[in-house]
Design a protein around this motif. Structure first.
Motif, short mmCIF file in Angstrom:
data_model
loop_
_atom_site.label_atom_id
_atom_site.label_comp_id
_atom_site.label_asym_id
_atom_site.label_seq_id
_atom_site.Cartn_x
_atom_site.Cartn_y
_atom_site.Cartn_z
N GLY A 5 -6.11 2.59 -9.46
CA GLY A 5 -6.50 4.11 -8.85
C GLY A 5 -7.05 4.13 -7.44
N GLU A 6 -7.06 2.99 -6.85
CA GLU A 6 -7.77 2.69 -5.43
C GLU A 6 -6.54 3.22 -4.39
OE1 GLU A 6 -9.21 -1.11 -4.81
OE2 GLU A 6 -9.99 -1.28 -7.05
N ARG A 7 -7.02 4.24 -3.51
CA ARG A 7 -6.27 4.76 -2.52
C ARG A 7 -6.24 3.59 -1.30
NH1 ARG A 7 -5.90 10.72 -2.65
NH2 ARG A 7 -5.68 10.64 -5.05
N ILE A 8 -4.78 3.21 -0.88
CA ILE A 8 -4.53 2.62 0.08
C ILE A 8 -4.75 3.07 1.45
CG2 ILE A 8 -2.82 0.90 1.05
CD1 ILE A 8 -1.79 1.16 -2.21
N THR A 9 -5.42 2.54 2.40
CA THR A 9 -5.46 2.88 3.71
C THR A 9 -4.79 1.93 4.87
OG1 THR A 9 -7.30 1.41 4.27
CG2 THR A 9 -7.86 3.63 3.40
N VAL A 10 -3.72 2.88 5.49
CA VAL A 10 -2.98 2.27 6.52
C VAL A 10 -3.13 2.77 7.81
CG1 VAL A 10 -0.62 1.80 6.94
CG2 VAL A 10 -1.32 2.04 4.54
N LEU A 11 -3.27 2.12 8.80
CA LEU A 11 -3.10 2.80 10.44
C LEU A 11 -2.07 1.85 11.13
CD1 LEU A 11 -7.05 3.34 10.82
CD2 LEU A 11 -5.27 5.01 10.63
N THR A 12 -1.65 2.56 12.14
CA THR A 12 -0.81 1.78 13.03
C THR A 12 -1.58 0.89 13.82
OG1 THR A 12 -0.51 3.08 14.62
CG2 THR A 12 1.11 3.46 12.75
N ALA A 13 -1.02 -0.33 14.40
CA ALA A 13 -1.70 -1.14 15.35
C ALA A 13 -0.73 -1.89 16.40
CB ALA A 13 -2.68 -2.30 14.83
N TYR A 14 -1.17 -1.94 17.45
CA TYR A 14 0.07 -2.30 18.48
C TYR A 14 -0.45 -3.70 19.11
CZ TYR A 14 1.06 2.35 17.25
OH TYR A 14 1.40 3.59 16.74
N ASP A 15 -1.69 -4.13 19.22
CA ASP A 15 -2.35 -5.10 19.99
C ASP A 15 -3.31 -5.79 18.99
OD1 ASP A 15 -4.87 -4.04 20.69
OD2 ASP A 15 -3.72 -2.66 21.99
N TRP A 16 -3.96 -6.75 19.83
CA TRP A 16 -4.96 -7.64 19.50
C TRP A 16 -6.16 -7.23 19.14
CZ3 TRP A 16 -9.20 -10.34 21.56
CH2 TRP A 16 -9.65 -11.48 20.70
N THR A 17 -6.35 -6.51 20.31
CA THR A 17 -7.90 -5.93 20.19
C THR A 17 -8.05 -4.86 19.14
OG1 THR A 17 -8.30 -6.46 22.41
CG2 THR A 17 -9.44 -4.59 21.64
N MET A 18 -7.14 -3.86 19.07
CA MET A 18 -7.15 -2.82 18.10
C MET A 18 -6.91 -3.34 16.80
SD MET A 18 -7.57 0.46 17.95
CE MET A 18 -7.10 1.30 19.30
N ALA A 19 -6.19 -4.35 16.64
CA ALA A 19 -6.03 -5.05 15.15
C ALA A 19 -7.36 -5.49 14.55
CB ALA A 19 -4.77 -6.25 15.09
#
Ligand code: KIV
Length: 265
Positions: A5-19
């Protein structure tokens, strides 16, 4: 996480620094979305994104992620032509790019591909509802599954993807009631974007939610920051100080403070 019952968090990333930053924030999944074509490369759709671009950006994100699962989009027409080409293309995202899984768009038309990839050891995330790679067929970025008949087809598609081995499915721009029904119908997690609160997780395009992208964003996007304005302010301050002779200062600064030496990671 769905079972707990834990909500999963997803975000887009496109480069090393943001990742690195998103990973540090504890985001569960970093999606190297082909939205990179729109928010990073300036195209008006995701259609021009190539496999080489995805491999390049996936490598950067994978090197930056320590804990998060890295999922990479297989771009338009890299999984529709034939089975061996699909396998080679997915293999590049995993072997060269370091992704742990791939995402493909579509329902029953990609069930065989999903099964083949899963059987070969490549975890597959599905993507139903608004599938941006089909924008020219759909006729624009608009809500999907708005009738009961379409909702039922979409639920069948989700069940078919699960049976073929998909480990999760993105539900984009569909009514909240339908995404709740899908989430109840499958044991795999549903990850919503513009699909209401009834999903097992949520995904947003990071450039949209950080306020970096200054083009139009979908109405369901919440802006959690205004980093674009921060960048403009910082660049203006830099320009003003350089033009006014205030940067760099006449007296040398201690090493490490604007000294231009090696970057410490
Ligand atoms: O490409 C992408 O960023 C995506 C998300 C919007 C789910 O597919």
């Amino acid at each position: 996480m769905k079972r707990r019952g834990e909500r999963i968090t997803v975000l887009t990333a496109y480069d090393w620094t943001m990742a690195r930053l998103l990973d540090r924030a504890g985001i569960d999944v970093l999606l190297v979305g082909d939205s990179l074509g729109m928010v990073v490369l300036g195209h008006s759709t995701t259609v021009p994104v190539t496999l080489d671009m995805m491999v390049h950006h996936t490598g950067a994100v994978s090197r930056g992620a320590r804990r998060a699962l890295v999922v990479a989009d297989l771009p338009f027409l890299t999984y529709q032509v034939d089975a061996s080409e699909t396998m080679r293309n997915a293999g590049r995202l995993v072997q060269e790019g370091g992704a742990a899984a791939v995402k493909i768009e579509g329902g029953r038309s990609v069930v065989d591909v999903t099964r083949r990839l899963s059987d070969a050891g490549v975890p597959v995330m599905g993507h139903l509802g608004l599938t941006p790679q089909s924008v020219h067929r759909i006729g624009g970025f608009r809500p999907q599954a708005t009738s009961e008949a379409e909702a039922e087809l979409l639920i069948e598609d989700a069940i078919a993807l699960e049976s073929a081995g998909a480990f999760a499915v993105v539900l984009e721009s569909i009514p909240a009631e339908t995404s709740g029904r899908v989430s109840a119908a499958v044991a795999i997690p549903t990850i919503g974007i513009g699909a209401g609160p009834g999903c097992d997780g949520q995904v947003l395009v990071s450039y949209d939610m950080l306020g970096l992208f200054d083009g139009p964003v979908p109405p369901f996007v919440k802006r959690y920051a205004a980093l674009g304005e921060g960048v403009v302010d910082a660049a203006r301050s830099f320009a003003a100080e350089v033009r006014g002779g205030r940067y760099p200062p006449a007296t040398p600064q201690p090493a490490g403070v604007g000294g231009g030496g090696a970057r410490k990671r």
